[in-house]
Design a protein around this motif. Structure first.
Motif, mmCIF file in Angstrom:
data_model
loop_
_atom_site.group_PDB
_atom_site.id
_atom_site.type_symbol
_atom_site.label_atom_id
_atom_site.label_comp_id
_atom_site.label_asym_id
_atom_site.label_seq_id
_atom_site.Cartn_x
_atom_site.Cartn_y
_atom_site.Cartn_z
ATOM 1 N N ASP A 13 0.605 -1.174 -0.068
ATOM 2 C CA ASP A 13 0.104 -0.012 -0.013
ATOM 3 C C ASP A 13 0.919 1.277 0.067
ATOM 4 O OD1 ASP A 13 -2.164 -1.495 -0.215
ATOM 5 O OD2 ASP A 13 -2.516 -1.430 2.005
ATOM 6 N N GLU A 49 0.289 5.964 -0.988
ATOM 7 C CA GLU A 49 -0.770 6.821 -1.579
ATOM 8 C C GLU A 49 -0.904 6.631 -2.903
ATOM 9 O OE1 GLU A 49 -1.612 11.528 -1.380
ATOM 10 O OE2 GLU A 49 -0.003 10.967 -0.222
ATOM 11 N N SER A 86 -5.673 2.811 -6.208
ATOM 12 C CA SER A 86 -5.515 2.720 -4.583
ATOM 13 C C SER A 86 -6.323 1.498 -4.055
ATOM 14 C CB SER A 86 -6.005 4.010 -3.901
ATOM 15 O OG SER A 86 -7.345 4.134 -4.272
ATOM 16 N N PRO A 89 -7.046 -2.005 -2.807
ATOM 17 C CA PRO A 89 -6.070 -2.819 -1.640
ATOM 18 C C PRO A 89 -5.746 -4.253 -2.545
ATOM 19 C CG PRO A 89 -8.289 -2.758 -0.925
ATOM 20 C CD PRO A 89 -8.303 -1.739 -2.209
#
Length: 308
Positions: free
Chosen positions: A212, A214, A242, A244
């Protein structure tokens, strides 16, 4: 070869594709090879569609190149401001010298971090012992934008040998945490903001989960991978969403780099200069034309003129 091989004055052409209906890949960047006298360079970042991924504002894939005896990398002294350069080689050697007095051969697996801050000059050449025989060169050269509070810090140079960079084995996939933290390991390489830079080698069928961050992207230096269901071919960068748990699967033996980190906001870039302020770049251009930047220790005679 051109002495500006690693620092061309204009963006290379890239083919950027926005996969429709895909929540994994936001943009697919496919740079065209630029032949600079027998030496191939691919400019991945910046593009018109995507200037940065996290703090990374510049991404070059150089080589692989084979040089006969007497030839090789020969980049004359040139300046930088408000950024940090990161050089990482797969094969070969580059001799780094700068205006701080640094003299450092960069070899495969080493991480070379040069912080320009308020201004530095450096050259990239090869030692006579290297150019005396036929040799190869292959690697990545990236630039980091510095946070606004750090843009004008004193310049600095950091060299991290291959043995100091963490190595992991993730279910048979060798991974190196070049910068930042991932999979429970933290690199010793200095960072100024949240920064991610990994290298992984996957055999066909092997998988890795993207850490992960930004913002993040994957570059395929060799081979081919799928980001969930989107194919990322050799020499292409997939800017990832973004979402996951994005899974990368090698469709053939592959070497990849995963980069990303904190969005630092808009940056201006011209030639070798990066800054949050356009006027600061104009000031640096004037200073380089007037040759008031510090000289490279041991390499004072030559320099690359400011492109007109």
């Amino acid at each position: 070869m051109s002495t500006q091989t690693l620092k061309p004055t204009e963006d290379f052409d890239q083919n950027c594709v926005e996969p429709s209906g895909c929540k994994t890949v936001e943009l697919l960047i496919q740079p065209r090879d630029k032949d600079l006298g027998g030496f191939s360079v691919r400019r991945v970042l910046p593009t018109r569609q995507r200037r940065m991924v996290g703090p990374w504002i510049f991404f070059d894939h150089m080589g692989p190149a084979d040089f006969p005896a007497g030839e090789g990398i020969n980049v004359r002294p040139h300046p930088h401001i408000n950024l940090a350069t990161v050089t990482y080689l797969f094969e070969g050697e580059i001799l780094h010298r700068d205006s701080l007095g640094s003299y450092q051969p960069i070899r495969p697996g080493d991480v070379n971090l040069m912080v320009a801050g308020k201004g530095i000059t450096h050259s990239e050449r090869e030692r006579p012992e290297v150019t005396a025989t036929a040799h190869s060169l292959h690697g990545l050269q990236l630039w980091l934008a510095l946070p606004e509070a750090d843009e004008e810090i004193d310049p600095a140079f950091y060299h991290y040998p291959d043995a100091d960079i963490p190595r992991l084995d993730l279910k048979g996939v060798p991974v190196r945490v070049i910068m930042g933290s991932a999979f429970g390991a933290t690199s010793p390489v200095k960072v100024f903001a949240d920064t991610l830079y990994l290298e992984a080698h996957l055999k066909a069928g092997q998988q890795i989960i993207v850490p992960d961050a930004e913002e993040r992207a994957v570059y395929v230096a060799e081979g081919e991978v799928k980001a969930n269901d989107t194919l990322v071919p050799e020499h292409a960068m997939a800017v990832l969403s973004s979402a996951p748990g994005i899974e990368l699967t090698a469709t053939r033996d592959s070497r990849i780099a995963i980069v990303g980190g904190q969005n630092l906001g808009k940056r201006y870039m011209e030639w070798n200069f990066v800054s949050s302020r356009r006027e600061r770049i104009e000031q640096a251009k004037d200073e380089w034309k007037a040759q008031t930047f510090p000289k490279v220790t041991g390499d004072e005679e030559e320099y690359i003129p400011l492109p007109e």
